[in-house]
Design a protein around this motif. Structure first.
Motif, PDB file in Angstrom:
ATOM      1  N   ALA A  38       0.451   3.757 -10.461  1.00 32.48           N
ATOM      2  CA  ALA A  38       1.488   3.250  -9.546  1.00 32.48           C
ATOM      3  C   ALA A  38       2.173   2.046 -10.181  1.00 32.48           C
ATOM      4  CB  ALA A  38       0.874   2.881  -8.196  1.00 32.48           C
ATOM      5  N   ALA A  97      -3.539   1.380  -4.489  1.00 36.69           N
ATOM      6  CA  ALA A  97      -3.625   2.841  -4.398  1.00 36.69           C
ATOM      7  C   ALA A  97      -5.102   3.230  -4.359  1.00 36.69           C
ATOM      8  CB  ALA A  97      -2.908   3.501  -5.562  1.00 36.69           C
ATOM      9  N   ARG A  98      -5.377   4.507  -4.039  1.00 36.95           N
ATOM     10  CA  ARG A  98      -6.732   4.851  -3.577  1.00 36.95           C
ATOM     11  C   ARG A  98      -7.849   4.687  -4.594  1.00 36.95           C
ATOM     12  NH1 ARG A  98      -7.199   9.516  -0.578  1.00 36.95           N
ATOM     13  NH2 ARG A  98      -4.998   9.873  -0.191  1.00 36.95           N
ATOM     14  N   ALA A 155      -5.143   5.695  -9.945  1.00 38.13           N
ATOM     15  CA  ALA A 155      -3.914   5.790  -9.143  1.00 38.13           C
ATOM     16  C   ALA A 155      -3.204   4.444  -9.097  1.00 38.13           C
ATOM     17  CB  ALA A 155      -4.244   6.270  -7.730  1.00 38.13           C
ATOM     18  N   ALA A 156      -3.981   3.357  -9.041  1.00 42.29           N
ATOM     19  CA  ALA A 156      -3.372   2.021  -8.962  1.00 42.29           C
ATOM     20  C   ALA A 156      -2.657   1.673 -10.264  1.00 42.29           C
ATOM     21  CB  ALA A 156      -4.439   0.974  -8.627  1.00 42.29           C
ATOM     22  N   ALA A 215       2.091   4.816  -4.580  1.00 37.02           N
ATOM     23  CA  ALA A 215       1.889   5.774  -5.671  1.00 37.02           C
ATOM     24  C   ALA A 215       3.044   6.776  -5.718  1.00 37.02           C
ATOM     25  CB  ALA A 215       0.557   6.490  -5.491  1.00 37.02           C
ATOM     26  N   ALA A 274       1.104   2.624   3.457  1.00 35.75           N
ATOM     27  CA  ALA A 274       0.415   3.913   3.249  1.00 35.75           C
ATOM     28  C   ALA A 274       0.176   4.610   4.572  1.00 35.75           C
ATOM     29  CB  ALA A 274      -0.913   3.670   2.538  1.00 35.75           C
ATOM     30  N   THR A 322       0.855  -1.192   0.000  1.00 34.40           N
ATOM     31  CA  THR A 322       0.000   0.000   0.000  1.00 34.40           C
ATOM     32  C   THR A 322       0.890   1.241   0.000  1.00 34.40           C
ATOM     33  OG1 THR A 322      -0.136   0.216   2.423  1.00 34.40           O
ATOM     34  CG2 THR A 322      -1.755  -1.226   1.352  1.00 34.40           C
TER      35      THR A 322
END
Ligand SMILES: NC(=O)c1ccc[n+]([C@@H]2O[C@H](COP(=O)([O-])OP(=O)(O)OC[C@H]3O[C@@H](n4cnc5c(N)ncnc54)[C@H](OP(=O)(O)O)[C@@H]3O)[C@@H](O)[C@H]2O)c1
Length: 301
Positions: free
Chosen positions: A59, A50-51, A55-56, A28, A102, A25
């Motif tokens: 990343a 990622a959120r 974003a995932a 990013a 994260a 986690t």
């Protein structure tokens, strides 16, 4: 011998992580991205959380090598549950490493979701749920869990460690103390987890990455703290240096068998005095389970 200047790449020299599947986690950017890149460069397949979906996939692209993205908003427990299901059910076999990295910090305004203060939710509770849901898929014998804590667990946590009667901050909110509390929860969680997974040969550790410049973490700082940070930057770690202990605990043979410890600069360290408090650790575990259950997320560990 570990050094403050070690990087995620240098601690993995000579290692091969071919075929290993690692969930991370907070990759990013910042420390998480540096760790993920170094682990992927050694052959690990990175499952980048990622959120949201964009974003995932960004990343995963930034990590390069072997990486896939999975959306997971840690401020939304349903999203965490969906991410864990997607990973556990994707038919690719066991998971070798989960890295709970994260984090958010020093929120000026009190924010509450799922009945708890936001830093406690994102930094601790969501990772508790994620690791619990992924734990059946962790590889017996060699699996590893790595939790990014902070020295704030030592210097900033409330006097009693965890304010169990004030987890939503309604009886008083201090941004820095609540960040410290969430990071103490990270370290206590890793320590308890080590005991629960020991019989399966799976290890769990937490770490302080150091004071790391050029991550997203301190972007929200306002004057005069922003100015102090600018002056301190030359003396702070780079993200690659900040990621060194994560990489060591996730992928180095030097960390093999080490469990239940809090690490700084690639070495076990003493950490908070509360890390010796079994009653506090057990109460945190039980309270976390109860909150998750009340929110409709039963756990198994
Ligand atoms: N930097 C330091 O000096 C320092 C010192 C001690 C400990 N730490 C710890 O190191 C870890 C990494 O921090 P960093 O310095 O690399 O900062 P960062 O660049 O801000 O990384 C934090 C990561 O967490 C992600 N994140 C935040 N809220 C999320 C949510 N609701 N759902 C999913 N992902 C979320 C961020 O994603 P977005 O980009 O989408 O927000 C980001 O990828 C944190 O746990 C922090 O507490 C940092």
């Amino acid at each position: 011998m570990s050094k403050r200047t070690d990087t995620a790449s240098s601690v993995l020299e000579g290692e091969s992580l071919d075929g290993q599947r690692m969930v991370i986690t907070g990759c990013a950017g910042g420390i998480g991205l540096a760790a993920a890149r170094a682990l992927a460069a050694k052959g690990a397949h990175i499952i980048a959380l990622a959120r949201n979906a964009d974003a995932a996939s960004q990343a995963a692209a930034a990590i390069g090598h072997e990486a896939s993205g999975v959306p997971c908003d840690l401020a939304d427990l349903a999203s965490v549950g969906r991410a864990a299901r997607a990973i556990a059910n994707n038919g690719h076999g066991p998971i070798d490493v989960v890295i709970a990295n994260a984090g958010i910090g020093n929120l000026r305004e009190r924010q509450v979701r799922h009945g708890v203060e936001m830093q406690f939710l994102v930094n601790h509770l969501a990772h508790f749920l994620l690791v619990d849901r992924l734990s059946p898929a962790l590889r017996d014998g060699t699996g590893r869990v790595v939790v990014t804590s902070s020295s704030a667990s030592v210097g900033q946590a409330p006097r009693e460690g965890i304010e169990f009667e004030n987890l939503d901050g309604a009886h008083g909110y201090r941004a820095s103390a609540f960040y410290g509390q969430s990071k103490l929860a990270n370290a206590l969680f890793a320590r308890s987890l080590a005991g629960k997974l020991a019989a399966r040969g799976i290890v769990a550790n937490s770490l302080h990455p150091g004071a790391v410049a050029h991550t997203g973490f301190n972007k929200s700082l306002k004057f005069p703290l922003s100015m102090i940070l600018r002056l301190a930057m030359p003396f702070m770690k780079t993200p690659e240096q900040g990621a060194a202990t994560i990489a060591l605990l996730a992928g180095s043979s030097r960390a093999k068998g080490q469990t239940g410890l809090y690490w700084v600069d690639g070495m076990p360290a003493e950490g908070s005095r509360f890390l010796k408090d079994d009653a506090l650790a057990q109460r945190l575990w039980a309270t976390s389970r109860t909150i998750l259950e009340c929110e409709g997320f039963a756990t198994t560990l």
